[in-house]
Motif scaffolding. Sequence first.
Motif, short mmCIF file in Angstrom:
data_model
loop_
_atom_site.label_atom_id
_atom_site.label_comp_id
_atom_site.label_asym_id
_atom_site.label_seq_id
_atom_site.Cartn_x
_atom_site.Cartn_y
_atom_site.Cartn_z
N ASP C 215 0.81 -1.21 0.00
CA ASP C 215 0.00 0.00 0.00
C ASP C 215 0.85 1.27 0.00
N ASN C 216 2.16 1.10 0.02
CA ASN C 216 3.05 2.27 0.02
C ASN C 216 4.20 2.10 -0.97
N ILE C 217 3.84 1.87 -2.20
CA ILE C 217 4.83 1.58 -3.24
C ILE C 217 5.80 2.76 -3.44
N TYR C 218 5.27 3.95 -3.49
CA TYR C 218 6.13 5.12 -3.70
C TYR C 218 7.14 5.26 -2.58
N GLU C 219 6.68 5.15 -1.34
CA GLU C 219 7.57 5.30 -0.19
C GLU C 219 8.60 4.16 -0.12
N ALA C 220 8.12 2.93 -0.40
CA ALA C 220 9.02 1.78 -0.32
C ALA C 220 10.12 1.89 -1.39
N THR C 221 9.76 2.43 -2.54
CA THR C 221 10.75 2.59 -3.62
C THR C 221 11.78 3.65 -3.25
N ALA C 222 11.32 4.76 -2.69
CA ALA C 222 12.25 5.81 -2.26
C ALA C 222 13.17 5.26 -1.16
N MET C 223 12.59 4.47 -0.26
CA MET C 223 13.40 3.90 0.82
C MET C 223 14.46 2.95 0.26
N ALA C 224 14.09 2.15 -0.73
CA ALA C 224 15.05 1.23 -1.34
C ALA C 224 16.18 2.00 -2.03
N ALA C 225 15.84 3.06 -2.75
CA ALA C 225 16.87 3.84 -3.44
C ALA C 225 17.83 4.47 -2.44
N ALA C 226 17.27 5.03 -1.37
CA ALA C 226 18.12 5.64 -0.34
C ALA C 226 18.99 4.58 0.34
N ALA C 227 18.39 3.43 0.67
CA ALA C 227 19.12 2.37 1.37
C ALA C 227 20.30 1.88 0.52
N MET C 228 20.04 1.64 -0.77
CA MET C 228 21.13 1.18 -1.62
C MET C 228 22.24 2.22 -1.70
N GLY C 229 21.86 3.49 -1.80
CA GLY C 229 22.86 4.56 -1.86
C GLY C 229 23.71 4.60 -0.59
N ILE C 230 23.04 4.51 0.55
CA ILE C 230 23.76 4.51 1.83
C ILE C 230 24.72 3.32 1.90
N CYS C 231 24.25 2.17 1.46
CA CYS C 231 25.10 0.97 1.49
C CYS C 231 26.32 1.16 0.58
N GLY C 232 26.14 1.85 -0.55
CA GLY C 232 27.26 2.16 -1.42
C GLY C 232 28.29 3.03 -0.72
N GLU C 233 27.77 3.99 0.07
CA GLU C 233 28.68 4.88 0.81
C GLU C 233 29.46 4.10 1.88
N ILE C 234 28.74 3.23 2.60
CA ILE C 234 29.37 2.43 3.65
C ILE C 234 30.45 1.53 3.04
N ALA C 235 30.10 0.89 1.92
CA ALA C 235 31.04 -0.02 1.26
C ALA C 235 32.28 0.74 0.77
N TYR C 236 32.06 1.93 0.23
CA TYR C 236 33.19 2.69 -0.27
C TYR C 236 34.14 3.10 0.85
N GLU C 237 33.56 3.50 1.95
CA GLU C 237 34.36 3.89 3.12
C GLU C 237 35.33 2.77 3.52
N LYS C 238 34.81 1.54 3.55
CA LYS C 238 35.65 0.40 3.93
C LYS C 238 36.74 0.15 2.92
N VAL C 239 36.37 0.16 1.65
CA VAL C 239 37.33 -0.09 0.57
C VAL C 239 38.43 0.96 0.60
N GLU C 240 38.02 2.20 0.79
CA GLU C 240 38.95 3.33 0.82
C GLU C 240 39.95 3.18 1.98
N ARG C 241 39.42 2.85 3.14
CA ARG C 241 40.25 2.72 4.34
C ARG C 241 41.30 1.63 4.18
N MET C 242 40.95 0.56 3.49
CA MET C 242 41.85 -0.59 3.36
C MET C 242 42.55 -0.62 2.00
N SER C 243 42.37 0.42 1.17
CA SER C 243 42.97 0.45 -0.17
C SER C 243 42.62 -0.81 -0.97
#
Lengths: 274, 274, 274
Positions: C215-243
Amino acid sequence: MFEKLMENLKKNPPLVHNITNYVTVNDCANIVLAAGGSPLMADDIEEVEDIVSISSALYINVGTLNSRTVDSMVKAGKKANELGLPVVLDPVGMGASRLRNESVNRLIQEVQFSVIKGNMSEIKALNTSCKNSGGVDAQEEDIIVDENIEESVEFAKKVARKFDCVIAATGAIDIVTDGKRVSIIRNGHPMMSRITGTGCMSGSVIGTYCGSNKDNIYEATAMAAAAMGICGEIAYEKVERMSEGTGSFRRYLIDAVSLMDYKTLKEGASIETR
Amino acid sequence: MFEKLMENLKKNPPLVHNITNYVTVNDCANIVLAAGGSPLMADDIEEVEDIVSISSALYINVGTLNSRTVDSMVKAGKKANELGLPVVLDPVGMGASRLRNESVNRLIQEVQFSVIKGNMSEIKALNTSCKNSGGVDAQEEDIIVDENIEESVEFAKKVARKFDCVIAATGAIDIVTDGKRVSIIRNGHPMMSRITGTGCMSGSVIGTYCGSNKDNIYEATAMAAAAMGICGEIAYEKVERMSEGTGSFRRYLIDAVSLMDYKTLKEGASIETR
Amino acid sequence: MFEKLMENLKKNPPLVHNITNYVTVNDCANIVLAAGGSPLMADDIEEVEDIVSISSALYINVGTLNSRTVDSMVKAGKKANELGLPVVLDPVGMGASRLRNESVNRLIQEVQFSVIKGNMSEIKALNTSCKNSGGVDAQEEDIIVDENIEESVEFAKKVARKFDCVIAATGAIDIVTDGKRVSIIRNGHPMMSRITGTGCMSGSVIGTYCGSNKDNIYEATAMAAAAMGICGEIAYEKVERMSEGTGSFRRYLIDAVSLMDYKTLKEGASIETR
């Protein structure tokens, strides 16, 4: 016994022919290599007999079956029977669709399997062709736990005798039986069900261990189930220690299989035999 | 020379069209990206010409070939020839089945390849259509070692001239030759054969490097073989230091390809040219 | 709102049926599991209706489409519409070939989608059937940046109204809109485009989040897009720290999705709503 089976694996690394689904096929190939074998992944009907002919074992997994590959599976299975190779079946999602039930029933009628491995819902659907609406996971009521262990063991033994093969019913507790002997294996970790391919990889490891141990299919299957469970425990320990997630778990699981040896197996295995 | 080739890769990142097997296709796509290109993975006969038309190179791998994809491979290869794109062939498991031999022979007759890459058993089967019972691994007697290096080089040169292409015969030692010039590359680590997809990834890296260096196919192929070998060494070093297994090795291998630069290549490459 | 959506996900873990490409199918299955759902991956026309019938959502991705799977996609999509399930479309490479354009247009005509997710080149090709020569990546001029954000938003809204669905136009900046409401999401990291499957995994996460939040397709989609983006940031931080490189990035990305919770989402999300 396991020490001898492990030695055979080292001395005669098996070529394992996998006809499997396109979701976890890469995991299957990698786990065969990790377990000490060499994977062959051909599925075209025009070449499966040639490929079976140079293999030590055949693993059939219906994860993403379609009419093209079911024909290849039957042809490969018959050839493997002719040559006396171990043949392992993974009836993934059995019960979830009519196509799946019909295809697996056809496979079972036309091919004599050495091992059938699945969660308890799949094993039940195998026996009864009943409806399983849980997809590829076991239904709540089918999960093997201490409360239903006696009836689960009896059921697995019955199915093993019916299909004249070893049954590996996997879950929180694994039951491996040839209809007479029974191994109840309490290894593994729930995180194993949070990555795709754990079940398929277990099937490929069974195929690999059996490929070097054709005369000890029951023992090799029990060893594979215990080994995968131990590797799940090792992987979870690492993930837990580092607060990591499922991507890391998968890597550690494959690492652990590639590092498995008799000592680790002996110390880690929790097997009750009957 | 390699410095210039690396610069071209940076300046003109190639679109690499891969028609490959479903076992290691994800590894191929990831390694193209890691190597600095962009992967296109279409294989339907109705669209391969459209996709080739926007690509810089085509990589064909027969790992899990079937009649549907062989037709697509031929069509894509012809289009790539028409457009003057580099076309790389990986005759995986050549010799292991009649279907494989017939399909690869058809490909070679209908498409002019720029590079053919395989282990020595595959390259030999290519030349003679002889039987190879080792599956996707090289037969014991075919492995390139110092003892047979002279005859291996002569053989590879002969095959290169016969098919008018660059031959990359890979193994513990790699031989890259255009029929006249020869690079003997002593990089890599045995653990590379304990994960699936190392060979396929090498093929995709050759396609990527050639895609930005159409006028230097021989050099780009030698560079790709050396780069992959060095990355195998780097990955092994990490795994060794941390007592990790094959799951980690794969990750470090892809990491290393994504971090490869001219400095690392220059310092690590062990290439003897003739 | 997101807190409620996350709770629904925990309380009612969805079964997500994915009909997708064979390149990133394993990543899709793993990310559904990481995101809290359970993946079903069947694509044979004889069983897709049975599988849809036990699912909570359907995700269709045309990455390596062929005639066999397009028919399955249409059949599955119609069944999902009949049952009122959320249906997500990922028109990968739309514009890159005639086959792709025709197949996606057929899908859009025969199936009512809840969400269509793609990069801006794909979304534009969807609207105009114009030629897109960039393969699976967005064309330079189509990338969403601050300079073109106003017209990009207006365009996405128009397309959403035209197809009566939520549009998720992804890139350095993501735009999610149902034709009226708009979320502009500034999360993510460029390294996400250096591994294959980021886009496909985003699609599967949208399917997973929508599966528990019909019943909340628009909100769930926005949440998924934000979540994936945040996960990309978290992953990059780790990769960067460890080269580290792209192989490690992928692992950390999946790790992060499997560890995502409301707190991380709330603190990390950069969403501008209009």
